[in-house]
Every structure is written in structure tokens, then in C-alpha cells.
Design an enzyme around this catalytic site. Structure first.
Site, short mmCIF file in Angstrom:
data_model
loop_
_atom_site.label_atom_id
_atom_site.label_comp_id
_atom_site.label_asym_id
_atom_site.label_seq_id
_atom_site.Cartn_x
_atom_site.Cartn_y
_atom_site.Cartn_z
N LYS A 134 120.66 23.57 81.10
CA LYS A 134 119.90 24.04 79.93
C LYS A 134 120.29 23.18 78.75
O LYS A 134 121.40 22.65 78.70
CB LYS A 134 120.25 25.51 79.63
N ASP A 174 111.27 25.59 76.71
CA ASP A 174 111.73 26.98 76.59
C ASP A 174 111.27 27.41 75.19
O ASP A 174 110.32 26.79 74.65
CB ASP A 174 113.26 27.07 76.77
N ASN A 248 104.29 31.78 75.06
CA ASN A 248 103.77 31.23 76.31
C ASN A 248 103.97 32.19 77.49
O ASN A 248 103.05 32.41 78.28
CB ASN A 248 104.52 29.90 76.56
P1 NDP Z 1 108.25 31.72 72.49
O1 NDP Z 1 108.76 30.68 71.59
O2 NDP Z 1 106.84 31.71 72.70
O3 NDP Z 1 108.69 33.19 72.00
C1 NDP Z 1 110.02 33.58 71.66
C2 NDP Z 1 109.96 34.69 70.61
O4 NDP Z 1 111.21 35.39 70.50
C3 NDP Z 1 109.67 34.15 69.23
O5 NDP Z 1 108.66 34.94 68.68
C4 NDP Z 1 110.99 34.34 68.47
O6 NDP Z 1 110.77 34.62 67.10
C5 NDP Z 1 111.54 35.56 69.11
N1 NDP Z 1 112.95 35.68 68.89
C6 NDP Z 1 113.56 36.71 68.24
N2 NDP Z 1 114.88 36.55 68.22
C7 NDP Z 1 115.14 35.38 68.83
C8 NDP Z 1 116.35 34.69 69.14
N3 NDP Z 1 117.56 35.18 68.77
N4 NDP Z 1 116.27 33.53 69.83
C9 NDP Z 1 115.07 33.04 70.21
N5 NDP Z 1 113.91 33.66 69.95
C10 NDP Z 1 113.93 34.83 69.27
O7 NDP Z 1 109.07 31.57 73.87
P2 NDP Z 1 108.59 31.60 75.38
O8 NDP Z 1 107.41 32.48 75.57
O9 NDP Z 1 108.55 30.20 75.85
O10 NDP Z 1 109.86 32.28 76.07
C11 NDP Z 1 110.09 33.67 76.02
C12 NDP Z 1 111.26 34.03 76.93
O11 NDP Z 1 110.99 33.63 78.28
C13 NDP Z 1 112.60 33.37 76.58
O12 NDP Z 1 113.65 34.25 76.90
C14 NDP Z 1 112.65 32.18 77.52
O13 NDP Z 1 113.97 31.75 77.74
C15 NDP Z 1 112.05 32.81 78.76
N6 NDP Z 1 111.52 31.89 79.75
C16 NDP Z 1 110.69 30.87 79.40
C17 NDP Z 1 110.16 30.05 80.35
C18 NDP Z 1 109.21 28.96 79.99
O14 NDP Z 1 108.79 28.24 80.90
N7 NDP Z 1 108.84 28.81 78.73
C19 NDP Z 1 110.49 30.20 81.78
C20 NDP Z 1 111.33 31.33 82.05
C21 NDP Z 1 111.82 32.12 81.06
P3 NDP Z 1 111.73 33.96 65.94
O15 NDP Z 1 111.62 32.47 66.14
O16 NDP Z 1 111.19 34.43 64.65
O17 NDP Z 1 113.11 34.47 66.20
O1 2IT Z 2 114.25 29.65 81.65
C1 2IT Z 2 113.54 28.92 82.37
O2 2IT Z 2 113.50 29.05 83.60
C2 2IT Z 2 112.73 27.90 81.72
N1 2IT Z 2 112.73 27.80 80.50
C3 2IT Z 2 111.93 26.92 82.55
C4 2IT Z 2 112.81 25.80 83.02
C5 2IT Z 2 112.10 24.67 83.73
O3 2IT Z 2 112.80 23.71 84.06
O4 2IT Z 2 110.89 24.73 83.94
#
Ligand code: NDP
Ligand code: 2IT
Length: 455
Positions: A134, A174, A248
Site C-alpha cells: 500500500k 484508493d 467510487n
Molecule cells: P472515495 O475517495 O471515493 O471516498 C472516501 C470518503 O471517505 C471521502 O468522502 C472522505 O471524505 C471520507 N473520509 C472520512 N474520513 C476519512 C479518513 N479519515 N480517511 C479517508 N477518507 C475519509 O474513496 P473510495 O470509494 O475509493 O474508497 C472507499 C473505501 O473503499 C476506502 O476504505 C478504500 O480503502 C476502500 N477500497 C477501495 C478500493 C478501490 O479500488 N478504490 C478497493 C477496495 C477497497 P474526506 O476527504 O472529507 O475525509
Molecule cells: O484496498 C484495495 O484493495 C484497493 N484500494 C485496490 C488495490 C488494487 O491494487 O487494485
């Protein structure tokens, strides 16, 4: 080595967790995931003490490498800015390090290590050959111009490119890293290294991306949820969902829930949550989630204003009545007060989609009160799975159709559910999907590490 008693194993695990706390002071998220995973391995270690004897547990909690670097860039006013960049190469026992990059002001070493540790077991569950890693930065993309994001990404990659490669370490997106950022990062890598390889996933379609990667995490989560519901004699049709987040991952989940006949009552942002009694269900509403995310305003109130539904400022959706709760935003969204509310409302299914959205205490409380808990490292593995499929397509210099990718994703999610439930049964843990996922993910990595000897 003779089998150890459960009490001896418990004492050993407590000792390792204590050592992790001492060696990584203040890294509370990392401590949290290590104790969550190790505690659920107790029956495995009692039955197979060679994992303790050969030092596998001591090795598996220590990242192979932590890279931390300065990221200088110049903002639109000509002012020099300095952020911190990270890449935690946690475990390469079963394949190249693989995992996303997070750009968010809260990013620190603890968050990077917790995500890298979780990723190791998640990637193992996918059955694809990927190790765990990561990375990211405390850079905040919110309020930055396109040109600033580009300059930041170029500077970040100028340093990161020394440590990654298609057979070494393959980052992706992410929180805060989407298609735009991956484009800037890939362009800079290609320019510096003069090679066109699958060094990043989540790439755009014109330059080696995989169809369905944007949808994959959410789609995969719903495929897993369907298997879970069917296993417990239920059906997704007509079920109501409370979803947090609107990024996303939430978007993909909402889209697939609707396709399969479920109804999403809420989505949320840092400003609060919206409640839509008709469901976040039309194409216009689902597409609007993407618009809200792309606007960088980070507000979900815009949805309430546009579609005339109720908005609850500064609140999370965990008090609403729904059949299934799906946290899709970030870590530790659900603690004891929220878990108590869910139990009071008679919740049956709790499906984690964000990485580690629940405190350890809250998971234990939900399970103890009869809520079926599906753990994030299994549920959200569809994202990295399609990343793995993107790597395969890049290696073959070929592209699969949407149907082919979707079928493979579906199969991977079926296998993850089955491997988790089978592992839980094998170790007499009933239908504990949380422990089952930890055990199934652990065994493949640990067996590979045993084969390597001390290294
Ligand atoms: P987004 O950026 O679309 O959404 C994240 C949201 O969480 C934001 O609105 C953010 O708002 C809020 N947030 C509140 N507190 C926190 C904090 N302490 N740290 C980070 N964000 C915060 O993210 P994704 O939809 O890409 O991801 C959502 C979740 O899914 C995450 O946990 C990610 O690790 C997980 N994930 C993502 C994958 C991917 O392929 N994208 C794959 C697998 C898991 P603000 O910025 O105002 O804090
Ligand atoms: O938390 C996760 O699994 C991700 N953000 C996706 C990682 C990836 O390599 O596609």
C-alpha cells in the site's frame, strides 16, 4: 513440535501483539488490524504449531520494506509545497506487492501499514498471485487545480518509480486516487523508465486499463453479499441497504444492488447523509454520485438539494432501519455506539466494504448479538481482483470483454465466500465469515513463507 494448548497459543498471540505495539508505538490502526487477524488464527496455530515454531507469525507482522520519501511540488501561486510519500511493501510471498495509493491528509505510516497488512490477506483470498502493499501521501487533492494534481503526481512518481515495476510492485488507486491521478502517474513512469508495462492498474481504457475496473469493488461486494444472503436462506430482491460514502466504491455497490433488485436508502459524505425513500435507484441518481465525487466539493447535501430528499447534517446513516448495512467510506466509521444502535434496530446483516470500517470491539459486539458480519478483506477484494486481471491482460497484451471480466470477477467472489465459510467450518467456528476469511487468506501466504525458510 507437539500441538500447543489453546491457552498457550493465546498467550503467544498476546505476546506478538504486545511486541508489535512496542515496536510500532502510536500506530493504532496497525495495532488494530494485527490483533484482529492474529486473534482469529488461534485455532489454526493450535493445530499447526509449525507456523509459530518457524517464526512465520513474527515475520508476517513485519513489513518487508517501508519506503518514505519527500514529495516537493509547486502550487499555482508559485509556492513550494512539501508532502510525504509512502510505499509499504508488506509481503511478497505469493506474488509482486500489489495494492492501492491513497492521497488523503490523514495518511501516515500507521494507516499505510494497516492497509498493507490487510491487503496481504485480501490478495491471497483472490487466488491470484499477488503480494500485499500500500502507498500514498498526506497530499489533499480537495481544492487543488488539475495542474497542481498533475505536478504533485509527477513528483510523487519521480521518487516511487525507483521501487516499483510490473514484476516487483504494482500500485493502483484508493481514496483520492482515481483515473485522473493514475493517468498522470503512469505518464510519468513511462517517461522516466522508457517502458510501457503494467506497472499500475486502474489505468484508462486507451492505455491498458481493464474494462470493469471502476465498478469492480462495488460489484464484487454485492456478488459476495448475494452469496451470503443465499447461504442464509435469503434473497437480495426487495432488501433495503444503508450505504455510507458516495465515492467510487459506494457507486459500484449502489449500481449493482439496483440491478439485482435491492434498494439503497442512504449515501453519506463528510457533511452528513441523505435518506431517499424511493431509493438511490434511477440512472440519473446513480450517475449524479459520480458527478458529486468529480466536483471535489465532498458534499452529499447536493443530492438532497437536487432530488428533494431529506439531508441529515453531520450524521451517519447507522440509525436508519434497513436490512443490510454497508459502510463504504473509510476506516473505523462504526464503533460501539453505532453497533449498539444497529443491534437495537434488529439488524441482521452487516457487510463491510471500506477497508476496516469497524472497530474490533464493535465487530465482536455485532457478532455476539447475532448479526452476520461479512469482513472487508473478503467483501472488497473484487477491486484488486480485477486489478490482477488487468495485470494478466497487460502481460498477454490482450483485452477481455466486459462479459469475460465480469464472469471471472463473479467466480473469484464465489470462491472467496466458499473458502471463508469452508475455513470457518474446518476450524469449528460455525458460520464465522470474519475468522474464516482471515484463516483462508493466512494459510496460503504462511505456507509459501514456510517453503522459503527463514528469509
Ligand atoms: P472515495 O475517495 O471515493 O471516498 C472516501 C470518503 O471517505 C471521502 O468522502 C472522505 O471524505 C471520507 N473520509 C472520512 N474520513 C476519512 C479518513 N479519515 N480517511 C479517508 N477518507 C475519509 O474513496 P473510495 O470509494 O475509493 O474508497 C472507499 C473505501 O473503499 C476506502 O476504505 C478504500 O480503502 C476502500 N477500497 C477501495 C478500493 C478501490 O479500488 N478504490 C478497493 C477496495 C477497497 P474526506 O476527504 O472529507 O475525509
Ligand atoms: O484496498 C484495495 O484493495 C484497493 N484500494 C485496490 C488495490 C488494487 O491494487 O487494485
Amino acid at each position: 513440535m507437539a500441538n500447543m494448548t489453546r491457552a498457550e497459543v493465546k498467550a503467544y498471540i498476546e505476546g506478538v501483539v504486545e511486541q508489535v505495539k512496542q515496536r510500532n508505538p502510536g500506530e493504532v490502526e496497525f495495532h488494530q488490524t494485527v490483533s484482529e487477524v492474529l486473534e482469529s488464527l488461534e485455532p489454526v496455530l493450535a493445530k499447526s504449531p509449525e507456523f509459530i515454531e518457524k517464526g512465520i507469525i513474527d515475520l508476517i507482522v513485519e513489513p518487508e520494506r517501508v519506503i518514505k520519501f519527500r514529495v516537493p511540488w509547486v502550487d499555482d501561486q508559485g509556492v513550494t509545497r512539501v508532502n510525504r510519500g509512502y510505499r509499504v511493501q508488506f509481503n511478497s510471498a505469493i506474488g509482486p506487492y500489489k495494492g492501492g495509493l491513497r492521497f488523503h491528509p490523514t495518511v501516515n505510516e500507521s494507516i499505510m501499514k494497516f492497509l498493507g497488512f490487510e491487503q496481504t490477506f485480501k490478495n491471497s483470498l483472490t487466488s491470484l498471485p499477488m503480494g500485499g502493499g500500500k502507498g500514498g501521501s498526506d497530499f489533499d487533492p480537495q481544492g487543488k487545480s488539475d495542474a497542481e494534481v498533475m505536478r504533485f503526481c509527477q513528483s510523487f512518481m519521480t521518487e516511487l518509480q525507483k521501487y516499483i515495476g510490473a514484476n516487483t510492485d504494482v500500485p493502483a488507486g484508493d481514496i483520492g486516487v482515481g483515473a485522473r491521478e493514475i493517468g498522470y502517474l503512469f505518464g510519468q513512469y513511462k517517461r522516466l523508465r522508457d517502458e510501457f508495462t503494467g506497472v499500475l492498474t486502474g489505468k484508462g481504457m486507451p492505455y491498458g486499463g481493464s474494462i470493469l475496473r471502476p465498478e469492480a469493488t462495488g460489484f464484487g461486494a454485492v456478488y459476495y453479499a448475494v452469496d451470503m444472503l443465499n447461504y442464509f436462506g435469503d434473497d437480495i430482491k426487495g432488501k433495503t441497504f444503508a450505504v455510507s460514502g458516495f465515492g467510487n466504491v459506494a457507486w459500484g455497490a449502489v449500481k449493482k444492488i439496483n440491478e439485482l433488485g435491492g434498494k439503497v436508502l442512504t449515501i453519506s459524505g463528510p457533511d452528513g447523509y441523505i435518506y431517499d425513500p424511493d431509493g438511490v435507484g434511477t440512472e440519473e441518481k446513480i450517475d449524479y454520485m459520480l458527478e458529486m465525487r468529480a466536483s471535489c466539493r465532498n458534499r452529499v447535501q447536493d443530492y438532497a438539494d437536487k432530488f428533494g430528499v431529506e439531508f441529515f447534517p453531520k450524521q451517519k446513516p447507522w440509525g436508519v432501519k434497513a436490512d443490510i448495512m454497508m459502510p463504504c467510506a473509510t476506516q473505523n466509521e462504526v464503533g460501539m455506539p453505532e453497533a449498539e444502535l444497529m443491534v437495537k434496530n434488529g439488524l441482521k446483516y452487516y457487510v463491510e466494504v471500506a477497508n476496516m470500517p469497524t472497530t474490533n470491539e464493535a465487530i465482536a459486539y455485532l457478532k455476539a448479538n447475532g448479526v452476520i458480519v461479512a469482513p472487508s478483506k473478503a467483501v472488497n477484494a473484487g477491486g484488486v481482483s480485477v486489478s490482477g486481471l488487468e495485470m494478466s491482460q497487460n502481460s498477454m497484451r490482450y483485452s477481455w470483454t466486459a462479459e469475460e471480466v465480469d464472469e471471472k470477477l463473479h467466480m473469484i467472489m464465489h470462491n472467496i465466500f466458499k473458502a471463508s465459510i469452508d475455513a470457518a467450518h474446518e476450524y469449528d467456528l460455525g458460520d464465522d465469515l470474519v475468522a474464516g476469511a482471515n484463516i483462508a487468506g493466512f494459510l496460503k501466504v504462511a505456507r509459501a513463507m514456510l517453503a522459503f525458510g527463514v528469509c
